[in-house]
Motif scaffolding. Structure first.
Motif: not given
Ligand code: ADP
Length: 582
Positions: A231, A233-235, A237, A420, A422-423, A500, A502-503
């Motif tokens: 939970f 962890s950016g799944k 996104v 923080r 990400f990914p 990287q 995603a936004f």
């Protein structure tokens, strides 16, 4: 003789004396005609899993077989749809968030009233093979639907114009005077894989634009991958990013949510996503299959078969399909619950002994294939299955059996997400068994030096893990300068390459060419810094070179300005030469 209900145990019921009962046939259960499937026959008793809520059913109610296995409707109108596990349309999110569809109601999967403009591509008198394209329908603004013939024979008639899926658009003489009406849709049994003529080896990557995946854990077109989903962890996104950017035209998303609202969020989010390539809603090329926890478990069990059958259909049209199943753990739990109701001998952790086989059969339906038909097409299904092991411990049976059959593992890591990064896919925990098979592609299309660049970079990251253990004991200053320099480079790899956003408008996607140029610069910097340290230049001076800032910003350089990334290579040289001369 009518079948009569004799026993009811949640989603599993037993009926006696069903006429023509056959394994896997669909039956209608009780006065409300709930949809069920025969999953076991003993003597004159049929064990049935029911796809709808069984509360209120009573022994003695009648059960009738439809004489057909569970099937889906294949035709225009699938895209943009939300379905439940047995392909009943879910109207809007409210119903998903609320309860399931009203019981026992026959809702056709494909709209019976909508008219589609059909353009035939075959002529009267033509010999048609099973799988041939009869014609086309513009299904959505961006996807052309190819109508495939479910039979072989000689075409007796074919029409052009606006038709509903139930209208007859032609007839086919299938031999011995037997005629078949052709429609814009046909049915297919979900538990039976759709045939193809040949499966190809996994030698083409499914490019995702995510550097951690494309570089270190590449997925092949037609391949299989698993992704654990702790939970936060950016799944979500990550999955949305994959859906938007992977070079597959069709997205099939199967959601098996734990809690009702978990799925609702996904279902609310998806329709808002914009397809970056066309600028249109992503739903124009997506079909969603949703199971919330308040839907019956049997429908959840069926959902992955429904999903993959739809994927196979688009594959057969010649499309690349990416199928995401989230999460297969929830699916396996449904299997476990049904198995328990059947009083089967439980295997590991209560899962049935056939869990491994079922998982393997599902992933086996992935692949890049040559289709059937006179002019075969090439299409693929890439399956990305999320797993959600309780407590994140992947030693449990669902994770283990999934890892055994999938070839890529994307190790989402909660501690990275916490930092923080990400990914949050961990480079050392992730792997791809396709790398070797894909290397010839990369060598030819990207660069002959790509495999060695990538391997060198991975070696450095592994080295970093070792060095960090030492650093934790004695502090960074105790390391020789050369090893400290390695840490400078690996930080660069992690922060300037693997991280990287995603936004970020540009950073959200990197082409392979961009990835290559970026990695090449970083590895060039590595070469130069090692050389300079050897020549006695002070590390603190080298890490203050202006070019480092440029390297950090490479990811924000748009694809149209690739030469700005290229030129950094020379800048690295120039600044190091100067540093050494000083
Ligand atoms: P999960 O579905 O695993 O619970 P989410 O996908 O919702 O987690 O991600 C949680 C948060 O992490 C997001 O709201 C976002 O702020 C951040 N995040 C995740 N992935 C990325 C990414 N690739 N780039 C930037 N931020 C991200």
């Amino acid at each position: 003789m009518k079948g009569k209900l004799s026993r009811i145990s949640g989603p599993v019921v037993v009926a006696k004396g069903i006429e023509d009962a056959k394994l896997y046939d669909v039956v209608r259960v009780g006065e409300e005609k709930l949809v069920g499937e025969i999953i076991k026959i003993v003597g004159n008793e049929s064990v049935i899993q029911v796809y709808e809520d069984t509360s209120g059913l009573q022994p003695g109610e009648r059960v009738v077989s439809t004489g057909e296995p569970l099937s889906v409707e294949l035709g225009p109108g699938i895209l943009k749809s939300f379905y439940d596990g047995v392909q009943r349309p879910l109207q809007g999110i409210e119903k998903v968030a609320g309860s399931f569809i009203t019981r026992g109601i026959d809702v056709p999967a494909l709209d019976r009233k909508k008219k589609w403009e059909f353009k035939p591509l075959v002529k009267k008198g033509q010999k048609i093979k099973h799988g041939d394209v009869l014609g086309e329908v513009q299904e959505t603004e961006i996807i052309t639907h190819r109508i495939l013939s479910p039979y072989s024979g000689t075409l007796k008639s074919i029409k052009a114009g606006k038709y509903t899926v139930e209208d007859v658009i032609g007839t086919l003489d299938t031999g011995r005077g037997k005629k078949h009406d052709l429609k814009l849709y046909h049915r297919w049994f979900v538990r039976k894989p759709r045939p193809y003529s040949e499966k190809f080896p996994p030698v083409i990557p499914l490019l995702t634009g995510m550097r951690i995946i494309d570089t270190f854990a590449p997925i092949a077109k037609g391949g299989t991958a698993s992704i654990p989903g702790p939970f936060g962890s950016g799944k979500t996104v990550t999955q949305q990013s994959l859906a938007k950017w992977s070079d597959a035209q069709i997205v099939v998303y199967i959601g098996c949510g734990e809690r009702g609202n978990e799925m609702t969020e996904v279902l609310k989010e998806f329709p808002k996503l914009i397809d970056p390539k066309s600028g249109k809603p992503l739903m124009e090329r997506t079909v969603l299959i949703a199971n919330t926890s308040n839907m019956p478990v049997a429908a959840r069990e069926a959902s992955i078969y429904t999903g993959i059958t739809l994927a196979e259909y688009y594959r057969d049209m010649g499309y690349d399909v990416s199928l995401m199943a989230d999460s297969t753990s929830r699916w396996a739990e449904a299997l476990r619950e049904i198995s328990g109701r059947l009083e089967e001998m439980p295997g590991e952790e209560g899962y049935p002994a056939y869990l491994a086989r079922k998982l393997a059969e599902f992933y086996e339906r992935a692949g890049r294939v040559k289709t059937l038909g006179t002019n075969p097409r090439e299409g693929s299904i890439t399956v990305i299955g999320a797993i959600s092991p309780p407590g994140g411990d992947i030693s449990e049976p669902v994770s283990q059996n999934t890892l055994r059959v999938t070839k890529v593992f994307l190790g989402l890591d909660a501690s990275l997400a916490h930092r923080r990064h990400f990914p949050a896919i961990h480079w050392l925990k992730s792997y791809s068994l396709y790398i070797e098979a894909l290397d010839p592609y990369y060598k030819e299309k990207i660069s002959a030096e790509w495999p060695s660049l990538r391997d060198e970079a991975m070696k450095l990251l592994q080295k970093e893990a070792e060095l960090q253990e030492i650093v934790q004991l004695v502090g960074p200053d105790a390391l020789p300068e050369k090893e400290q320099a390695v840490l400078v480079v690996t930080k660069m790899l992690r922060e300037d390459y693997l991280q990287q956003s995603a936004f970020h408008e540009v950073d959200t996607f990197s082409s392979m060419e961009k990835q290559y140029l970026m990695l090449k610069n970083i590895m060039h910097y590595y070469e130069r810094i090692m050389d300079a340290v050897e020549k006695g230049v002070q590390l603190s001076f080298l890490t203050s070179l202006k070019v480092m800032e440029k390297i950090a910003r490479m990811k924000e350089i748009p694809e149209t300005k690739m030469k700005d990334i290229k030129s950094i290579y020379e800048e690295i040289d120039a600044q190091f030469e100067e540093a050494i001369k000083r």
